[in-house]
Design a protein around this motif. Structure first.
Motif, PDB file in Angstrom:
ATOM      1  N   TYR A  87     -27.783  29.262   6.981  1.00  0.00           N
ATOM      2  CA  TYR A  87     -27.124  28.043   7.424  1.00  0.00           C
ATOM      3  C   TYR A  87     -27.902  26.885   6.813  1.00  0.00           C
ATOM      4  O   TYR A  87     -29.121  26.817   6.949  1.00  0.00           O
ATOM      5  CB  TYR A  87     -27.125  27.972   8.947  1.00  0.00           C
ATOM      6  N   THR A  88     -27.215  26.003   6.116  1.00  0.00           N
ATOM      7  CA  THR A  88     -27.893  24.963   5.356  1.00  0.00           C
ATOM      8  C   THR A  88     -27.522  23.567   5.850  1.00  0.00           C
ATOM      9  O   THR A  88     -26.520  23.372   6.549  1.00  0.00           O
ATOM     10  CB  THR A  88     -27.542  25.052   3.869  1.00  0.00           C
ATOM     11  N   LEU A  89     -28.334  22.599   5.427  1.00  0.00           N
ATOM     12  CA  LEU A  89     -28.061  21.211   5.764  1.00  0.00           C
ATOM     13  C   LEU A  89     -26.730  20.771   5.162  1.00  0.00           C
ATOM     14  O   LEU A  89     -25.989  19.996   5.772  1.00  0.00           O
ATOM     15  CB  LEU A  89     -29.199  20.326   5.266  1.00  0.00           C
ATOM     16  N   ARG A 131     -18.778  30.142  17.421  1.00  0.00           N
ATOM     17  CA  ARG A 131     -17.507  29.966  16.724  1.00  0.00           C
ATOM     18  C   ARG A 131     -17.428  28.580  16.114  1.00  0.00           C
ATOM     19  O   ARG A 131     -17.202  27.599  16.812  1.00  0.00           O
ATOM     20  CB  ARG A 131     -16.368  30.180  17.715  1.00  0.00           C
ATOM     21  N   VAL A 132     -17.595  28.495  14.805  1.00  0.00           N
ATOM     22  CA  VAL A 132     -17.555  27.206  14.139  1.00  0.00           C
ATOM     23  C   VAL A 132     -16.179  26.566  14.254  1.00  0.00           C
ATOM     24  O   VAL A 132     -16.061  25.339  14.372  1.00  0.00           O
ATOM     25  CB  VAL A 132     -17.969  27.349  12.659  1.00  0.00           C
ATOM     26  N   ASP A 133     -15.113  27.361  14.260  1.00  0.00           N
ATOM     27  CA  ASP A 133     -13.774  26.787  14.382  1.00  0.00           C
ATOM     28  C   ASP A 133     -13.616  26.052  15.714  1.00  0.00           C
ATOM     29  O   ASP A 133     -13.000  24.979  15.771  1.00  0.00           O
ATOM     30  CB  ASP A 133     -12.696  27.866  14.215  1.00  0.00           C
ATOM     31  N   GLU A 134     -14.193  26.597  16.786  1.00  0.00           N
ATOM     32  CA  GLU A 134     -14.151  25.910  18.076  1.00  0.00           C
ATOM     33  C   GLU A 134     -14.977  24.622  18.036  1.00  0.00           C
ATOM     34  O   GLU A 134     -14.555  23.586  18.567  1.00  0.00           O
ATOM     35  CB  GLU A 134     -14.672  26.824  19.181  1.00  0.00           C
ATOM     36  N   VAL A 135     -16.149  24.699  17.436  1.00  0.00           N
ATOM     37  CA  VAL A 135     -17.021  23.527  17.343  1.00  0.00           C
ATOM     38  C   VAL A 135     -16.319  22.398  16.590  1.00  0.00           C
ATOM     39  O   VAL A 135     -16.359  21.229  17.002  1.00  0.00           O
ATOM     40  CB  VAL A 135     -18.346  23.895  16.652  1.00  0.00           C
ATOM     41  N   LEU A 136     -15.646  22.720  15.505  1.00  0.00           N
ATOM     42  CA  LEU A 136     -14.973  21.699  14.712  1.00  0.00           C
ATOM     43  C   LEU A 136     -13.849  21.032  15.494  1.00  0.00           C
ATOM     44  O   LEU A 136     -13.608  19.824  15.351  1.00  0.00           O
ATOM     45  CB  LEU A 136     -14.440  22.296  13.412  1.00  0.00           C
ATOM     46  N   GLU A 137     -13.159  21.791  16.319  1.00  0.00           N
ATOM     47  CA  GLU A 137     -12.110  21.192  17.151  1.00  0.00           C
ATOM     48  C   GLU A 137     -12.709  20.208  18.151  1.00  0.00           C
ATOM     49  O   GLU A 137     -12.122  19.147  18.429  1.00  0.00           O
ATOM     50  CB  GLU A 137     -11.315  22.282  17.877  1.00  0.00           C
ATOM     51  N   LEU A 138     -13.875  20.537  18.692  1.00  0.00           N
ATOM     52  CA  LEU A 138     -14.558  19.610  19.596  1.00  0.00           C
ATOM     53  C   LEU A 138     -15.046  18.375  18.850  1.00  0.00           C
ATOM     54  O   LEU A 138     -14.948  17.248  19.355  1.00  0.00           O
ATOM     55  CB  LEU A 138     -15.716  20.319  20.289  1.00  0.00           C
ATOM     56  N   TYR A 139     -15.566  18.573  17.640  1.00  0.00           N
ATOM     57  CA  TYR A 139     -15.991  17.428  16.833  1.00  0.00           C
ATOM     58  C   TYR A 139     -14.802  16.492  16.558  1.00  0.00           C
ATOM     59  O   TYR A 139     -14.933  15.264  16.618  1.00  0.00           O
ATOM     60  CB  TYR A 139     -16.582  17.895  15.505  1.00  0.00           C
ATOM     61  N   LYS A 140     -13.661  17.070  16.253  1.00  0.00           N
ATOM     62  CA  LYS A 140     -12.465  16.268  15.971  1.00  0.00           C
ATOM     63  C   LYS A 140     -12.044  15.441  17.177  1.00  0.00           C
ATOM     64  O   LYS A 140     -11.446  14.366  17.031  1.00  0.00           O
ATOM     65  CB  LYS A 140     -11.308  17.181  15.550  1.00  0.00           C
ATOM     66  N   LEU A 157     -33.787  22.592   8.969  1.00  0.00           N
ATOM     67  CA  LEU A 157     -32.680  23.551   9.052  1.00  0.00           C
ATOM     68  C   LEU A 157     -32.795  24.631   7.988  1.00  0.00           C
ATOM     69  O   LEU A 157     -32.686  25.831   8.286  1.00  0.00           O
ATOM     70  CB  LEU A 157     -31.351  22.802   8.918  1.00  0.00           C
ATOM     71  N   ASP A 158     -33.015  24.234   6.756  1.00  0.00           N
ATOM     72  CA  ASP A 158     -33.136  25.224   5.697  1.00  0.00           C
ATOM     73  C   ASP A 158     -34.368  26.104   5.901  1.00  0.00           C
ATOM     74  O   ASP A 158     -34.358  27.296   5.565  1.00  0.00           O
ATOM     75  CB  ASP A 158     -33.206  24.533   4.329  1.00  0.00           C
ATOM     76  N   GLN A 159     -35.435  25.521   6.462  1.00  0.00           N
ATOM     77  CA  GLN A 159     -36.643  26.312   6.727  1.00  0.00           C
ATOM     78  C   GLN A 159     -36.374  27.389   7.776  1.00  0.00           C
ATOM     79  O   GLN A 159     -36.822  28.527   7.647  1.00  0.00           O
ATOM     80  CB  GLN A 159     -37.768  25.389   7.197  1.00  0.00           C
ATOM     81  N   ALA A 174     -25.793  28.882  12.962  1.00  0.00           N
ATOM     82  CA  ALA A 174     -25.112  29.540  11.848  1.00  0.00           C
ATOM     83  C   ALA A 174     -23.816  30.180  12.342  1.00  0.00           C
ATOM     84  O   ALA A 174     -23.737  30.637  13.489  1.00  0.00           O
ATOM     85  CB  ALA A 174     -26.016  30.598  11.223  1.00  0.00           C
ATOM     86  N   ALA A 175     -22.823  30.179  11.489  1.00  0.00           N
ATOM     87  CA  ALA A 175     -21.556  30.808  11.839  1.00  0.00           C
ATOM     88  C   ALA A 175     -21.753  32.298  12.078  1.00  0.00           C
ATOM     89  O   ALA A 175     -22.592  32.945  11.439  1.00  0.00           O
ATOM     90  CB  ALA A 175     -20.545  30.584  10.715  1.00  0.00           C
TER      91      ALA A 175
END
Length: 304
Positions: A256-258, A223-232, A248-250, A137-138
């Protein structure tokens, strides 16, 4: 008890001042792309046995026990940092495939490591498969004070012995624990896994092969912003595989959701998705044949 159809062998490799245990199936050969399988939190490399047995193709499989798991040594530090898994994987690939890219598959925590690593070292990965590696989760900067405090409190609890893992009087007790956690796990597989997931000590007790320090919260914010840069930055074609059960939802109960995970995946430039029916988070135990088929179809560019 489950009878393994393809027998693994063990090697111990010096990596970053640790004696790393690596489980191998098959042999290297001309035209074979090494298939690296990395396990999840509180798991071991032997957990891949059922999928390996279900493979139809001939693979050279390399599966490490992460630091502090299985037969790999624990570091002298009293907690674990996510970047160390990426560095360990980098050193592992230096050892087994220094001059050619590999196919990389990770489950859960291993899936998270695989995604981040593939964005950090994109040229080293030919194809990437993420099995239920959802990330976290962020977090927000305002959470930092309480998070650091929680980390220090848990370190103290660890040193007081309050975070020790439960020991069991028999391998059968370990198997019962595994089946309690995963309702789909049959007795035969549980009995087999128990003898790899735990080991009998000098007092006759069966102890889980996982350092209790793995239970300590990471002091750093996610840090989701860092994760997204790695995904990119991932250049390898990527397959994201989910189980039919929405774990995940459980777990996160709305934090943090699917749907949020699927939104993050849009940052990956070449993405395919698949679902495994009648399976939970341990989908490689629940439906190894389905998992193996999804993996092999993707790795070999086969339709279906």
């Amino acid at each position: 008890m489950y009878q393994a159809r393809k027998v693994s062998r063990s090697e111990f490799v010096p990596l970053r001042n640790l004696r790393y245990h690596v489980r191998l199936w098959g042999e290297p050969g001309a035209g074979k792309v090494p298939l690296v399988l990395v396990h999840g939190w509180m798991d071991v490399s032997a957990s891949w046995q059922f999928v390996v047995d279900a493979f139809k193709d001939d693979h050279y499989v390399i599966a490490p026990d992460w630091r502090g798991y299985g037969l790999t040594e624990s570091p002298p530090a009293d907690n674990y940092w996510f970047p160390d898994y990426l560095a360990d994987l980098d050193f592992l690939l230096d050892h087994y495939s220094p001059d050619a890219p590999v196919n990389l598959v990770g489950h859960s925590m291993g899936g998270n490591v695989a995604m981040l690593y593939a964005g950090t070292r994109p040229a080293r990965i030919r194809r990437l498969v993420n099995l239920e590696g959802f990330g976290m989760a962020a977090t927000q900067p305002a959470e930092a004070p309480k998070r650091y405090a929680a980390w220090m409190d848990q370190l103290k609890a660890l040193h007081r012995g309050e975070m020790d893992l439960k020991a069991y009087g028999s391998a059968e007790g370990v198997a019962q624990r595994l089946m309690k956690t995963n309702r789909r796990l049959g007795q035969d597989k549980a009995d087999w896994l128990a003898r790899h997931w735990a080991r009998q000590d000098a007092d006759g007790m069966w102890r889980i092969l996982g350092d209790p320090a793995h239970k300590i919260i990471n002091s750093s914010l996610y840090r989701v912003d860092e994760v997204l840069e790695l995904y990119k930055a991932i250049s390898a074609p990527t397959l994201s595989v989910e189980a039919s059960d929405n774990s995940l939802d459980q777990w996160w109960k709305g934090k943090y959701t699917l749907a949020e995970f699927h939104q993050r995946l849009q940052a990956v430039r070449s993405l395919a998705q698949a679902k495994v029916s009648d399976a939970g988070h341990m989908l490689h135990h629940d439906q190894p044949a389905q998992v193996a088929q999804h993996m092999e179809n993707f790795l070999q560019d086969r339709a279906g």
